[in-house]
Design a protein around this motif. Structure first.
Motif, PDB file in Angstrom:
ATOM      1  N   CYS A 369      -0.900 -14.405  12.882  1.00 16.31           N
ATOM      2  CA  CYS A 369      -0.429 -13.317  12.015  1.00 16.31           C
ATOM      3  C   CYS A 369      -0.456 -12.009  12.802  1.00 16.31           C
ATOM      4  O   CYS A 369      -1.354 -11.775  13.616  1.00 16.31           O
ATOM      5  N   ASP A 370       0.544 -11.145  12.566  1.00 22.25           N
ATOM      6  CA  ASP A 370       0.636  -9.884  13.314  1.00 22.25           C
ATOM      7  C   ASP A 370       0.137  -8.675  12.530  1.00 22.25           C
ATOM      8  O   ASP A 370       0.397  -7.536  12.910  1.00 22.25           O
ATOM      9  N   MET A 371      -0.569  -8.911  11.434  1.00 24.37           N
ATOM     10  CA  MET A 371      -1.054  -7.795  10.624  1.00 24.37           C
ATOM     11  C   MET A 371      -2.099  -6.984  11.387  1.00 24.37           C
ATOM     12  O   MET A 371      -3.127  -7.517  11.817  1.00 24.37           O
ATOM     13  N   PRO A 372      -1.871  -5.672  11.579  1.00 27.81           N
ATOM     14  CA  PRO A 372      -2.858  -4.848  12.293  1.00 27.81           C
ATOM     15  C   PRO A 372      -4.060  -4.520  11.403  1.00 27.81           C
ATOM     16  O   PRO A 372      -4.021  -4.702  10.182  1.00 27.81           O
ATOM     17  N   TYR A 373      -5.128  -4.060  12.020  1.00 28.74           N
ATOM     18  CA  TYR A 373      -6.295  -3.599  11.268  1.00 28.74           C
ATOM     19  C   TYR A 373      -5.886  -2.375  10.439  1.00 28.74           C
ATOM     20  O   TYR A 373      -5.216  -1.471  10.934  1.00 28.74           O
ATOM     21  N   THR A 374      -6.313  -2.349   9.177  1.00 28.69           N
ATOM     22  CA  THR A 374      -5.907  -1.290   8.254  1.00 28.69           C
ATOM     23  C   THR A 374      -7.136  -0.575   7.718  1.00 28.69           C
ATOM     24  O   THR A 374      -8.074  -1.232   7.245  1.00 28.69           O
ATOM     25  N   PRO A 375      -7.172   0.754   7.792  1.00 27.06           N
ATOM     26  CA  PRO A 375      -8.326   1.485   7.259  1.00 27.06           C
ATOM     27  C   PRO A 375      -8.555   1.145   5.780  1.00 27.06           C
ATOM     28  O   PRO A 375      -7.630   1.209   4.965  1.00 27.06           O
ATOM     29  N   ALA A 376      -9.770   0.779   5.440  1.00 23.56           N
ATOM     30  CA  ALA A 376     -10.097   0.418   4.061  1.00 23.56           C
ATOM     31  C   ALA A 376      -9.878   1.591   3.121  1.00 23.56           C
ATOM     32  O   ALA A 376      -9.437   1.417   1.970  1.00 23.56           O
ATOM     33  N   GLU A 377     -10.164   2.790   3.600  1.00 25.67           N
ATOM     34  CA  GLU A 377     -10.025   3.981   2.758  1.00 25.67           C
ATOM     35  C   GLU A 377      -8.586   4.158   2.285  1.00 25.67           C
ATOM     36  O   GLU A 377      -8.341   4.561   1.147  1.00 25.67           O
ATOM     37  N   LEU A 378      -7.624   3.812   3.154  1.00 21.61           N
ATOM     38  CA  LEU A 378      -6.208   3.959   2.807  1.00 21.61           C
ATOM     39  C   LEU A 378      -5.841   3.101   1.598  1.00 21.61           C
ATOM     40  O   LEU A 378      -5.208   3.576   0.640  1.00 21.61           O
ATOM     41  N   LEU A 379      -6.240   1.834   1.612  1.00 24.32           N
ATOM     42  CA  LEU A 379      -5.874   0.922   0.535  1.00 24.32           C
ATOM     43  C   LEU A 379      -6.736   1.139  -0.712  1.00 24.32           C
ATOM     44  O   LEU A 379      -6.239   1.052  -1.842  1.00 24.32           O
ATOM     45  N   ASP A 380      -8.021   1.403  -0.513  1.00 27.99           N
ATOM     46  CA  ASP A 380      -8.898   1.663  -1.660  1.00 27.99           C
ATOM     47  C   ASP A 380      -8.421   2.869  -2.457  1.00 27.99           C
ATOM     48  O   ASP A 380      -8.426   2.856  -3.704  1.00 27.99           O
ATOM     49  N   ASP A 381      -7.985   3.903  -1.756  1.00 27.40           N
ATOM     50  CA  ASP A 381      -7.505   5.117  -2.433  1.00 27.40           C
ATOM     51  C   ASP A 381      -6.237   4.842  -3.245  1.00 27.40           C
ATOM     52  O   ASP A 381      -6.047   5.415  -4.335  1.00 27.40           O
ATOM     53  N   GLN A 382      -5.357   3.963  -2.711  1.00 32.66           N
ATOM     54  CA  GLN A 382      -4.139   3.643  -3.448  1.00 32.66           C
ATOM     55  C   GLN A 382      -4.464   2.954  -4.772  1.00 32.66           C
ATOM     56  O   GLN A 382      -3.866   3.250  -5.815  1.00 32.66           O
ATOM     57  N   VAL A 383      -5.410   2.033  -4.731  1.00 33.83           N
ATOM     58  CA  VAL A 383      -5.794   1.323  -5.952  1.00 33.83           C
ATOM     59  C   VAL A 383      -6.477   2.269  -6.925  1.00 33.83           C
ATOM     60  O   VAL A 383      -6.214   2.233  -8.140  1.00 33.83           O
ATOM     61  N   MET A 384      -7.343   3.135  -6.425  1.00 31.77           N
ATOM     62  CA  MET A 384      -8.020   4.087  -7.302  1.00 31.77           C
ATOM     63  C   MET A 384      -7.025   5.057  -7.935  1.00 31.77           C
ATOM     64  O   MET A 384      -7.198   5.472  -9.082  1.00 31.77           O
ATOM     65  N   HIS A 385      -5.962   5.399  -7.203  1.00 31.48           N
ATOM     66  CA  HIS A 385      -4.924   6.264  -7.769  1.00 31.48           C
ATOM     67  C   HIS A 385      -4.249   5.583  -8.964  1.00 31.48           C
ATOM     68  O   HIS A 385      -4.003   6.212 -10.006  1.00 31.48           O
ATOM     69  N   ILE A 386      -3.975   4.287  -8.817  1.00 27.88           N
ATOM     70  CA  ILE A 386      -3.388   3.516  -9.920  1.00 27.88           C
ATOM     71  C   ILE A 386      -4.351   3.473 -11.105  1.00 27.88           C
ATOM     72  O   ILE A 386      -3.956   3.649 -12.260  1.00 27.88           O
TER      73      ILE A 386
END
Length: 524
Positions: A369-386
C-alpha cells in the motif's frame, strides 16, 4: 392465510437440498393441503450460503420482521434442519412464532404444529437432527485423531518442505509427507537468515522486503507468515527433548507412542492446532496447546531439535509487553485505509515535541500500500468538526448516516386503504356474478375479478415491503438519536474524558471511517 416459505442451503454441502427444490416442494404442499381461497399470499424467504449454526441470516431476519408485523400466519419449511440444529435455537424460534400465533409446518418431516401430537413430533425431530449432526462430527473427528495418532497426514496444505503422497495400508489408502527438496532449501535459507542476524519477526519481514525475498507463490512475506513457517514442528525430529517440550505446554501426548519411542527418526504430527469459529463458515482460530494432539509421524524430518529450540528462544527473547506511554488517538480501531486495512498509529519524538501519526498496517507489513503516514491531529480534528456540527444542529447527523431516511413512495396505511378498496370491488363483482351467472356478461365479470385479484396480490406484496421498510426506518431513527446523544455527551464533557474514553465513544458511534490520502469519509 398468509404463508411464508423459508429455504436455506449451507456453504459446505454441494449435495444438500437446493433452495429451488425446497421452494417447489413447499409450494406443492400448500397447493395440496389448502384450497385456493384459503391462501391469501405466499412470501418466500431464502438464505443461500448460510450454515445452520448461524441464526443471523438475512432471509431469517426478514421472516421474523414480517411475523412481528403480523404479515405471516403460517411458516412452511422443507425440513426442520433448514432452520437450525441446536434445540435452544429452535425453541427460541418456535416460541417467537407461538407468541405471534403463527402456525409452523415442515414438509419432509410431516409436522403440523396445529395439533398437540404434531408439536411433540416437532421437538423430537429437532433432537434427532441435532443428534445426527453431532454423531457425524464425532465420527469424523475420531477418524482424524486415529490417523494422526498413526502418524498420517490428516488433510490441508502440506508444510513447507514437504509434498503429500498416498500410502497404502492393507486395503486402505492414507496420506503421508515426502521431501520437497526445493521447499527444504527455501526453508533452511529463511532459518539461516533469521538465526544468523538475531532478527525479530518484524525485522525479518523488513529484511525480506528489502532483499526481494518472497513466498514461494511470489507474495511478500509478512510477520505472520514468517512466524508460521519458522514455528512449524512437522519437519523437526522426534527426540525426547521435543516430547518434553510439548508435554510441558500441556499438549495431549499420544499414549501409543511413549517418550521412549521418540528416537529422532521421524517427523512430528500435530493435530487440533486450529479450531472452527462458531457461526462463521471456514473461519478458524488457534486452539490452546492443551487441545493439541502430538505423535510421531510416518514421514522423515529435516530439521534438528536443537535448531528448533534456537528459533523458539529467539522468538521469546524479543517478546515483551509494556503499557503505552502515549495517549490513545481518537480514531484508533475505527480508521481504515483506502485499501481496506485498519490503520494503526505511532508516535515520533522530535525537537518540537511528540507527534502522533496514523499509518496503514499493510504498508508496514509488506509494502503493498502507498498510503503515507498521516498526522493524527489532522484526521481527529476533521471528525471533531463533524461532531460539533451535529452538536449545534442534531439534524446534521442525517448527512452521515449510511442509509439516509427517505419517505417511502407508498406507506403501509395508504396501501391498506387501496387493498380494502380492491376487496370491496371484488365483493361487489362477486355479488353481481352470483345474480347474473347465466348472463353473457358473466365471463366479463370473471375476467375483471381476475384482474382485481392480481392487483390485490401485488398490493399485498407492496404493503409487506412497505411495512418492513417502515420498521427499518423506525429502528434507524432510534439508532441515529442514540448516536446524537453520545456525540453531544462527548462534546459536553470532552475535557473530563480520558483519551481512552474519547476513543471508546468514537468506536461506538462511528460505523465507517476511511482515509484515502486526501478525503476522510465517515458514516455513523
Amino acid at each position: 392465510m398468509d404463508f411464508g416459505i423459508y429455504c436455506r442451503k449451507s456453504y459446505f454441502k454441494d449435495t444438500s437440498d437446493s433452495v429451488g427444490m425446497q421452494l417447489s416442494e413447499c409450494q406443492a404442499f400448500i397447493s395440496r393441503h389448502f384450497a385456493p381461497e384459503e391462501v391469501s399470499s405466499v412470501t418466500v424467504y431464502q438464505d443461500d450460503g448460510y450454515i445452520r449454526s448461524n441464526m443471523d441470516r438475512p432471509g431469517m431476519n426478514k421472516l421474523k420482521e414480517d411475523v412481528d408485523a403480523g404479515l405471516i400466519g403460517c411458516v412452511v419449511i422443507y425440513k426442520i434442519d433448514r432452520v437450525c440444529s441446536k434445540m435452544i435455537d429452535f425453541c427460541t424460534f418456535y416460541a417467537f412464532l407461538t407468541d405471534h400465533k403463527v402456525k409452523f409446518i415442515t414438509v419432509k418431516d410431516g409436522i403440523d404444529t396445529t395439533t398437540p401430537m404434531g408439536e411433540a413430533m416437532m421437538y423430537l425431530a429437532v433432537v434427532f437432527s441435532n443428534l445426527e449432526v453431532r454423531t457425524d462430527s464425532l465420527r469424523i473427528t475420531d477418524n482424524m485423531r486415529h490417523l494422526a495418532s498413526a502418524g498420517y497426514w490428516c488433510g490441508g496444505q502440506p508444510p513447507l518442505g514437504y509434498k503429500i503422497v498416498p500410502v497404502s495400508k492393507g486395503n486402505k489408502s492414507h496420506k503421508t509427507l515426502e521431501f520437497d527438496p526445493a521447499g527444504i532449501e527455501y526453508y533452511q535459507s529463511l532459518v539461516s537468515i533469521f538465526l544468523e542476524n538475531n532478527f525479530t519477526i518484524s525485522a525479518m519481514a523488513t529484511y525480506c522486503r528489502a532483499h526481494g525475498i518472497q513466498s514461494r507463490s511470489g507474495k511478500n512475506l509478512c510477520s505472520t507468515t514468517i512466524y508460521r513457517l519458522l514455528d512449524s514442528p512437522y519437519c523437526v525430529e522426534d527426540t525426547p527433548a521435543m516430547y518434553d517440550w510439548f508435554e510441558g505446554m500441556g499438549c495431549i501426548m499420544d499414549p501409543e507412542h511413549p517418550r521412549s519411542e521418540w528416537d529422532g527418526s521421524h517427523g512430528i504430527i500435530l493435530y487440533g492446532q486450529m479450531e472452527k469459529t462458531a457461526g462463521k463458515a471456514g473461519a478458524h482460530v488457534q486452539a490452546p496447546p492443551t487441545s493439541w494432539r502430538i505423535s510421531p509421524g510416518v514421514h522423515l524430518p529435516f530439521q534438528t531439535a536443537e535448531n528448533y529450540f534456537r528459533i523458539q528462544d529467539q522468538f521469546h527473547k524479543h517478546t515483551f509487553t509494556k503499557k503505552s506511554r502515549n495517549p490513545r488517538p481518537f480514531l484508533k480501531g475505527v480508521l481504515r485505509c483506502k485499501c481496506g486495512r485498519l490503520m494503526s498509529y505511532c508516535v515520533k519524538h522530535r525537537a518540537d515535541g511528540d507527534h502522533t501519526y496514523y499509518f496503514c498496517t499493510r504498508r508496514a507489513l509488506d509494502g503493498s500500500c502507498d498510503m503515507p503516514y498521516t498526522p493524527a491531529e489532522l484526521l481527529d480534528d476533521q471528525v471533531m468538526h463533524i461532531f460539533r456540527q451535529i452538536g449545534h444542529d442534531p439534524a446534521t447527523v442525517d448527512k452521515y448516516l449510511k442509509d439516509p431516511q427517505k419517505a417511502p413512495k407508498n406507506t403501509s396505511n395508504a396501501l391498506r386503504k387501496s387493498i380494502e378498496d380492491v376487496q370491496r370491488r371484488i365483493e361487489a363483482l362477486t355479488a353481481s356474478l352470483a345474480e347474473n351467472s347465466s348472463s353473457t356478461a358473466a365471463k366479463y365479470i370473471v375476467v375483471e375479478i381476475e384482474k382485481l385479484d392480481a392487483e390485490y396480490n401485488e398490493l399485498r406484496r407492496k404493503q409487506m415491503d412497505a411495512a418492513a421498510e417502515e420498521r427499518r426506518q423506525a429502528a434507524a431513527r432510534i439508532e441515529a438519536q442514540e448516536k446524537r446523544d453520545e456525540i453531544i455527551r462527548l462534546l459536553d464533557d470532552f475535557d473530563q474524558f480520558t483519551p481512552e474514553e474519547r476513543n471508546q465513544i468514537a468506536v461506538e458511534v462511528i460505523k465507517e471511517c476511511v482515509w484515502d490520502g486526501s478525503t476522510l469519509s465517515i458514516v455513523l
